[in-house]
Scaffold this motif. Structure first.
Motif, PDB file in Angstrom:
ATOM      1  N   VAL A 163     -36.265  41.576  39.054  1.00  0.00           N
ATOM      2  CA  VAL A 163     -36.512  42.987  39.360  1.00  0.00           C
ATOM      3  C   VAL A 163     -36.656  43.812  38.087  1.00  0.00           C
ATOM      4  CG1 VAL A 163     -35.697  45.028  40.590  1.00  0.00           C
ATOM      5  CG2 VAL A 163     -35.223  42.747  41.515  1.00  0.00           C
ATOM      6  N   ALA A 164     -35.631  43.757  37.230  1.00  0.00           N
ATOM      7  CA  ALA A 164     -35.634  44.626  36.049  1.00  0.00           C
ATOM      8  C   ALA A 164     -36.728  44.250  35.050  1.00  0.00           C
ATOM      9  CB  ALA A 164     -34.260  44.590  35.385  1.00  0.00           C
ATOM     10  N   LEU A 165     -36.855  42.965  34.736  1.00  0.00           N
ATOM     11  CA  LEU A 165     -37.851  42.556  33.744  1.00  0.00           C
ATOM     12  C   LEU A 165     -39.286  42.860  34.170  1.00  0.00           C
ATOM     13  CD1 LEU A 165     -36.756  39.198  32.067  1.00  0.00           C
ATOM     14  CD2 LEU A 165     -36.744  41.506  31.141  1.00  0.00           C
ATOM     15  N   TYR A 197     -27.538  49.277  33.109  1.00  0.00           N
ATOM     16  CA  TYR A 197     -27.163  49.080  34.511  1.00  0.00           C
ATOM     17  C   TYR A 197     -25.661  49.137  34.741  1.00  0.00           C
ATOM     18  CZ  TYR A 197     -26.680  46.840  39.076  1.00  0.00           C
ATOM     19  OH  TYR A 197     -26.351  46.563  40.374  1.00  0.00           O
ATOM     20  N   PHE A 198     -24.894  48.458  33.915  1.00  0.00           N
ATOM     21  CA  PHE A 198     -23.461  48.348  34.168  1.00  0.00           C
ATOM     22  C   PHE A 198     -22.722  49.596  33.690  1.00  0.00           C
ATOM     23  CE2 PHE A 198     -24.940  43.933  33.829  1.00  0.00           C
ATOM     24  CZ  PHE A 198     -24.492  43.443  35.045  1.00  0.00           C
ATOM     25  N   ALA A 234     -31.417  44.947  45.927  1.00  0.00           N
ATOM     26  CA  ALA A 234     -31.464  43.513  45.636  1.00  0.00           C
ATOM     27  C   ALA A 234     -30.083  42.888  45.732  1.00  0.00           C
ATOM     28  CB  ALA A 234     -32.060  43.286  44.249  1.00  0.00           C
ATOM     29  N   ARG A 235     -29.074  43.602  45.275  1.00  0.00           N
ATOM     30  CA  ARG A 235     -27.700  43.089  45.376  1.00  0.00           C
ATOM     31  C   ARG A 235     -27.273  42.981  46.837  1.00  0.00           C
ATOM     32  NH1 ARG A 235     -25.002  40.273  42.444  1.00  0.00           N
ATOM     33  NH2 ARG A 235     -23.025  41.387  42.721  1.00  0.00           N
ATOM     34  N   LEU A 269     -35.709  53.629  35.536  1.00  0.00           N
ATOM     35  CA  LEU A 269     -36.028  52.880  36.744  1.00  0.00           C
ATOM     36  C   LEU A 269     -35.096  53.284  37.876  1.00  0.00           C
ATOM     37  CD1 LEU A 269     -36.514  49.314  35.205  1.00  0.00           C
ATOM     38  CD2 LEU A 269     -38.283  50.984  35.773  1.00  0.00           C
ATOM     39  N   PRO A 270     -35.590  53.325  39.125  1.00  0.00           N
ATOM     40  CA  PRO A 270     -34.730  53.678  40.268  1.00  0.00           C
ATOM     41  C   PRO A 270     -33.596  52.666  40.448  1.00  0.00           C
ATOM     42  CG  PRO A 270     -37.059  53.775  40.859  1.00  0.00           C
ATOM     43  CD  PRO A 270     -36.987  53.103  39.524  1.00  0.00           C
ATOM     44  N   ARG A 271     -32.391  53.144  40.398  1.00  0.00           N
ATOM     45  CA  ARG A 271     -31.237  52.238  40.555  1.00  0.00           C
ATOM     46  C   ARG A 271     -31.146  51.682  41.963  1.00  0.00           C
ATOM     47  NH1 ARG A 271     -26.701  51.390  37.461  1.00  0.00           N
ATOM     48  NH2 ARG A 271     -24.903  50.542  38.578  1.00  0.00           N
ATOM     49  N   ASP A 272     -31.730  52.383  42.926  1.00  0.00           N
ATOM     50  CA  ASP A 272     -31.684  51.913  44.316  1.00  0.00           C
ATOM     51  C   ASP A 272     -32.355  50.552  44.467  1.00  0.00           C
ATOM     52  OD1 ASP A 272     -30.438  54.256  44.943  1.00  0.00           O
ATOM     53  OD2 ASP A 272     -32.241  55.262  45.702  1.00  0.00           O
TER      54      ASP A 272
END
Length: 319
Positions: free
Chosen positions: A225-227, A137-138, A211-212, A203-206
């Motif tokens: 979300v990610a898990l 992600y980062f 969520a942010r 996974l869709p980054r959107d």
């Protein structure tokens, strides 16, 4: 209204035959009616190679399953018939399953193994997922280089870190306990990090950005979300580590001293020493204990085979 169905012509092409009128709602229904009249043979009948492949798979399955089938058969034989190679015992007995519980604290070994396996699988899955999330992600400078270093650790043989790791646990006073068998997994595994990261990249980054925007913290995005979206990859890591921890003999030999702390693999080693080579040659006890130790892993893989296939295939979609 008259419907027409294909049937095989002498030259191999399909011709159209009329069927009685009536609504046909699906292609499956059309095909079922045609096959019921013998006019349309399934495609598998026209490909002998498919049958050859299936036959080869059956043969290979029997070859791979034979050792375990033999093990189960030997566990129901008396001492004199263990190695007679009959899959159906000539003398069938349950005495071996009674004797093995009397000769060894097998129940205690199973409890120790379940505790170690559960802690090892959960800790390595969560810790690896955290690291994988950071790499997936980062965006930061040197991310590729650091990830390459993580993967490079897989090339280190276990013997290289065996002595330094033992010295650390010995200094902490943990030798002789179950802690060294699972606590190392708190720092993740390079293979599981790679596997989960590959899945998270697909996974869709959107979803995470949304969520942010909604005010979720970085931890909330990861945990909520990610898990959940990465459950197939997490299931693969969990099942693989369950198998690895359940069958781990090396660390048990290094760190365990008392038979009250033995895991199943270490206990089986003690049974081989006592009843196998150099012992009393009661191999029926050893094969029976081996069956008891193996069956849980077969059940785990049987229940988790769909998650394994889904997680591994989905993890390779994006590199």
């Amino acid at each position: 209204m008259t419907h027409a169905l294909p049937h095989s012509a002498p030259d191999g092409d399909y011709e159209m035959d009329p069927l009685p009128s009536g609504p046909l709602t699906t292609i499956a229904e059309v095909r079922e009616r045609a096959e019921s009249r013998g006019r349309l043979r399934p495609e598998r009948h026209r490909h002998p190679m498919r049958w050859l492949i299936m036959a080869a798979l059956v043969v290979l399955s029997v070859v791979f399953a034979y050792p375990f089938i033999w093990l189960i058969s030997a566990s129901f034989k008396p001492r004199s018939d263990v190695f007679d190679n009959r899959l159906i015992p000539q003398t069938f007995t349950f005495d071996n399953y009674v004797t093995v519980w009397q000769q060894a604290p097998l129940a205690l070994w199973l409890v120790n193994t379940v505790v170690v396996t559960a802690l090892a699988a959960v800790t390595v899955t969560l810790s690896s997922a955290m690291v994988a999330w950071g790499f997936a992600y980062f965006r930061f400078r040197g991310r590729g280089f650091l990830f390459g270093l993580v993967l490079a650790t897989m090339m280190l043989p276990g013997a290289v870190t065996m002595i330094p790791t033992f010295l650390i646990w010995n200094a902490l006073g943990m030798v002789g306990t179950l802690v060294p068998l699972w606590a190392q997994n708190l720092f993740g595994s390079a293979f599981y990090i790679f596997l989960i990261r590959q899945f998270m990249l697909a996974l869709p980054r959107d979803l995470f950005d949304a969520a942010r925007v909604d005010g979720a913290s970085q931890w909330a995005v990861f945990w909520r979300v990610a898990l959940p979206l990465s459950r197939p990859a997490l299931a693969v890591a969990l099942i693989f580590e369950v198998q690895a921890s359940w069958t781990d003999l090396m660390r048990a030999l290094i760190y365990l001293r008392d038979d009250t702390t033995f895991t199943v693999p270490r206990g089986l080693k003690s049974l081989v020493d006592a009843f196998g080579f150099g012992g009393e040659w009661h191999w029926e006890i050893i094969v029976t204990a081996s069956v008891i130790a193996t069956v849980p892993m077969i059940v785990v893989f049987f229940l988790g085979q769909r998650q394994i296939v889904h997680g591994v295939s989905a993890g390779g979609i994006k590199g």
